[in-house]
Enzyme design. Structure first.
Site, PDB file in Angstrom:
ATOM      1  N   GLU A 172       6.717  16.738  22.973  1.00 45.36           N
ATOM      2  CA  GLU A 172       6.121  16.225  21.735  1.00 45.36           C
ATOM      3  C   GLU A 172       5.700  14.760  21.777  1.00 45.36           C
ATOM      4  O   GLU A 172       6.288  13.908  21.097  1.00 45.36           O
ATOM      5  CB  GLU A 172       7.096  16.436  20.562  1.00 45.36           C
ATOM      6  CG  GLU A 172       7.497  17.879  20.354  1.00 45.36           C
ATOM      7  CD  GLU A 172       8.348  18.068  19.088  1.00 45.36           C
ATOM      8  OE1 GLU A 172       8.811  17.064  18.517  1.00 45.36           O
ATOM      9  OE2 GLU A 172       8.524  19.226  18.670  1.00 45.36           O
ATOM     10  N   GLU A 368      10.016  25.692  21.176  1.00 44.73           N
ATOM     11  CA  GLU A 368      11.003  25.476  20.114  1.00 44.73           C
ATOM     12  C   GLU A 368      10.512  26.161  18.853  1.00 44.73           C
ATOM     13  O   GLU A 368       9.341  26.065  18.505  1.00 44.73           O
ATOM     14  CB  GLU A 368      11.185  23.987  19.750  1.00 44.73           C
ATOM     15  CG  GLU A 368      11.914  23.162  20.758  1.00 44.73           C
ATOM     16  CD  GLU A 368      12.049  21.697  20.332  1.00 44.73           C
ATOM     17  OE1 GLU A 368      12.016  21.400  19.110  1.00 44.73           O
ATOM     18  OE2 GLU A 368      12.191  20.860  21.235  1.00 44.73           O
TER      19      GLU A 368
HETATM   20  C1  GBH Z   1      11.592  18.891  17.275  1.00 45.77           C
HETATM   21  O1  GBH Z   1      10.726  17.989  16.685  1.00 45.77           O
HETATM   22  C2  GBH Z   1      12.321  18.215  18.379  1.00 45.77           C
HETATM   23  O2  GBH Z   1      11.738  18.498  19.641  1.00 45.77           O
HETATM   24  C3  GBH Z   1      13.799  18.494  18.412  1.00 45.77           C
HETATM   25  O3  GBH Z   1      14.433  17.577  19.235  1.00 45.77           O
HETATM   26  C4  GBH Z   1      14.329  18.466  17.000  1.00 45.77           C
HETATM   27  O4  GBH Z   1      15.731  18.561  16.941  1.00 45.77           O
HETATM   28  C5  GBH Z   1      13.700  19.599  16.245  1.00 45.77           C
HETATM   29  O5  GBH Z   1      12.323  19.499  16.292  1.00 45.77           O
HETATM   30  C6  GBH Z   1      14.109  19.691  14.783  1.00 45.77           C
HETATM   31  O6  GBH Z   1      13.691  18.576  14.065  1.00 45.77           O
HETATM   32  O7  GBH Z   1       5.556  16.836   7.520  1.00 45.77           O
HETATM   33  O8  GBH Z   1       7.787  16.773   6.579  1.00 45.77           O
HETATM   34  O9  GBH Z   1       6.637  18.889   6.771  1.00 45.77           O
HETATM   35  C7  GBH Z   1      10.004  18.506  15.582  1.00 45.77           C
HETATM   36  C8  GBH Z   1       9.149  17.467  14.937  1.00 45.77           C
HETATM   37  C9  GBH Z   1       9.000  18.721  12.870  1.00 45.77           C
HETATM   38  C10 GBH Z   1       7.539  16.876  13.367  1.00 45.77           C
HETATM   39  C11 GBH Z   1       8.131  19.076  11.686  1.00 45.77           C
HETATM   40  C12 GBH Z   1       6.676  17.257  12.204  1.00 45.77           C
HETATM   41  C13 GBH Z   1       6.686  18.182   9.994  1.00 45.77           C
HETATM   42  C14 GBH Z   1       7.550  17.718   8.880  1.00 45.77           C
HETATM   43  N1  GBH Z   1       8.289  17.983  13.880  1.00 45.77           N
HETATM   44  N2  GBH Z   1       7.457  17.920  11.203  1.00 45.77           N
HETATM   45  S1  GBH Z   1       6.786  17.547   7.318  1.00 45.77           S
END
Ligand code: GBH
Length: 461
Positions: A172, A368
């Site tokens: 990511e 994931e």
């Molecule tokens: C992953 O990142 C990671 O790789 C992992 O380490 C982590 O534990 C896991 O997810 C859970 O968080 O705009 O508020 O609706 C995910 C990152 C998650 C970023 C969803 C964008 C949108 C949130 N992404 N997010 S929102």
């Protein structure tokens, strides 16, 4: 298992790869063991207010000492593959120079254990724990970090290339760049939009340089990258809403997919951020390096974006989207997980389909997918029907994508264990397996049993 109301059985291809994922800083603990030096997360998590409850990864799941038990749990679930990351500061404590053998030896022990269990290792080289020494030298906004990453990648591959077939360079890059350097919610906590855009380029360049280093050491290696992608839709068909969706799709998806798979940055995104950056960090040959063919693309999927045009209300100061802080993020009104993220299984289908339709063919893996809910231990049992329903619906979305011709080859649940959920600390639990952080006791949740059954049957029923 609970009745989800979706009773049609869907069977996966015979060679579909089933796994679960973790990341080094989120589970290992033992942050000073065997010559490991601080990462940006060790430093950031100590800044007051940076992480919920002042939590750090100092102990986490103590996986560094309990990996044998954890691999035994993987076996009991029938996992065919395990995706984990290597901590750069264990291997090269200052991010440069000779390898730290004691740090490498930990991963050798893990790989031995996996091999004995017949579980295919899937190694991610970078899941956000940059050696602090490299951040002190400028971090990802600095071009040299890309070169350092390729050197580190070559060291890890030289040590483990004989037993690891699947290699992911970065997890990511959007999160590293935008949360780390634009809105400062993640380490290193900088709020410098121009630096964030330079980071995007240097992360992608690091991926490209590492890919060619791995290939030159082993032409047969399977190499790829993992992106967090989210199908983005407009609240209405009004041109202003459609334009808002174009801008967010550009910053969230195309800014990574286009250089990697098409060999160019998207003109509209470059124009949208022109006031922040002139992209002068792009040097001759960089895009060829970045777009060198990959063997697979990993997709991390949690939720989707539904956006609307700016309406004159103040821009969001915490927005992760440079030059698009005024776009309004509105939901669909769907139920949410404990993260506040809307549950949208069809969004996973749309995301996979978008990649398959718009880009040259490349094997895809969901590296994931999962959800946090407020789990509780009752009489020694953790019953999590919401998570079972989440996996059930998202696996059905994967199956629909395969049926529609998407080259999806595998799926990794996030996460094997409850763990250090970054800025949320230990409050948010994503595991198939519950972790009691006072005792380090592991308790497989109902969802772990469900997933084990899915794997054993190769179907969702
Ligand atoms: C992953 O990142 C990671 O790789 C992992 O380490 C982590 O534990 C896991 O997810 C859970 O968080 O705009 O508020 O609706 C995910 C990152 C998650 C970023 C969803 C964008 C949108 C949130 N992404 N997010 S929102």
């Amino acid at each position: 298992r609970p009745d989800t109301g979706l009773e049609t059985a869907v069977r996966f291809p015979a060679d579909f790869l089933w796994g679960a994922a973790t990341a080094s800083y989120q589970i290992e603990g033992a942050v000073t063991a065997d010559g490991r030096s601080p990462s940006i997360w060790d430093v950031f998590s100590r800044q007051p207010g940076a992480v919920a409850n002042g939590d750090t990864g100092d102990e986490a799941c103590d996986h560094y000492h309990r990996y044998r038990e954890d691999v035994a749990i993987m076996s009991s679930l029938g996992l065919r593959s395990y995706r984990f990351s290597v901590a750069w500061p264990r291997v090269q404590p200052t991010g440069r120079g000779p390898a730290n053998q004691a740090g490498l030896d930990f991963y050798k022990r893990v790989l031995d254990e996996l091999q004995n269990a017949g579980i295919e290792p899937w190694v991610t080289l970078y899941h956000w724990d940059l050696p602090q020494a490299l951040e002190d030298a400028g971090g990802w906004p600095n071009r040299d970090t890309a070169e350092r990453f390729a050197e580190y990648a070559a060291i890890v591959h030289k040590e483990f290339g004989d037993r690891v077939r699947f290699w992911t360079t970065l997890n990511e890059p959007w999160v590293s760049a935008m949360l780390g350097y634009h809105n400062g919610v993640h380490a290193p906590g900088r709020r410098e939009p121009a630096a964030a855009l330079a980071s995007v380029h240097h992360l992608l360049l690091g991926h490209g340089l590492a890919t060619s280093a791995l290939r030159s050491q082993d032409p047969g290696a399977t190499v790829g990258i993992t992106l967090n992608l989210a199908a983005t839709s407009a609240a209405t068909d009004a041109p202003a809403d459609l334009d808002a969706a174009r801008r967010i799709d550009g910053l969230a998806n195309r800014l990574y997919l286009d250089p990697l798979l098409l060999g160019r940055y998207p003109d509209d995104v470059v124009a949208d951020v022109a006031a922040l950056s002139d992209f002068s960090f792009v040097e001759d040959g960089d895009l060829e390096t970045i777009s060198a063919p990959i063997d697979m693309l990993g997709i991390n999927y949690y939720t989707t974006n539904v956006v609307a045009a700016p309406d004159g209300s103040p821009p969001d100061p915490g927005s992760p989207h440079p030059a698009a802080e005024d776009v309004r993020h509105i939901g669909r009104g769907a139920p949410k997980t404990a993260m506040g993220w809307e549950i949208d299984p069809d969004g996973l289908y749309r995301t996979l389909k978008m990649v398959a339709d718009k880009y040259p063919a490349v094997p895809l893996y969901v590296t994931e997918n999962g959800a946090a809910f407020d789990d509780e231990v009752v009489d020694g049992v953790v019953d999590d029907p919401d998570r079972v329903a989440y996996f059930d619906s998202h696996l059905r979305a994967c199956h629909r994508a395969i049926a529609a011709g998407v080259p999806l080859r595998g799926y990794f649940a996030w996460s094997l264990l409850d763990n250090f959920e970054w800025a949320f600390g230990y409050d948010k639990r994503f595991g198939l397996v519950f972790v009691d952080y006072r005792t380090q006791r592991r308790i497989p949740k109902t969802s772990a049993r469900f997933y084990a059954d899915v794997i054993a049957r190769n179907e969702v029923w």
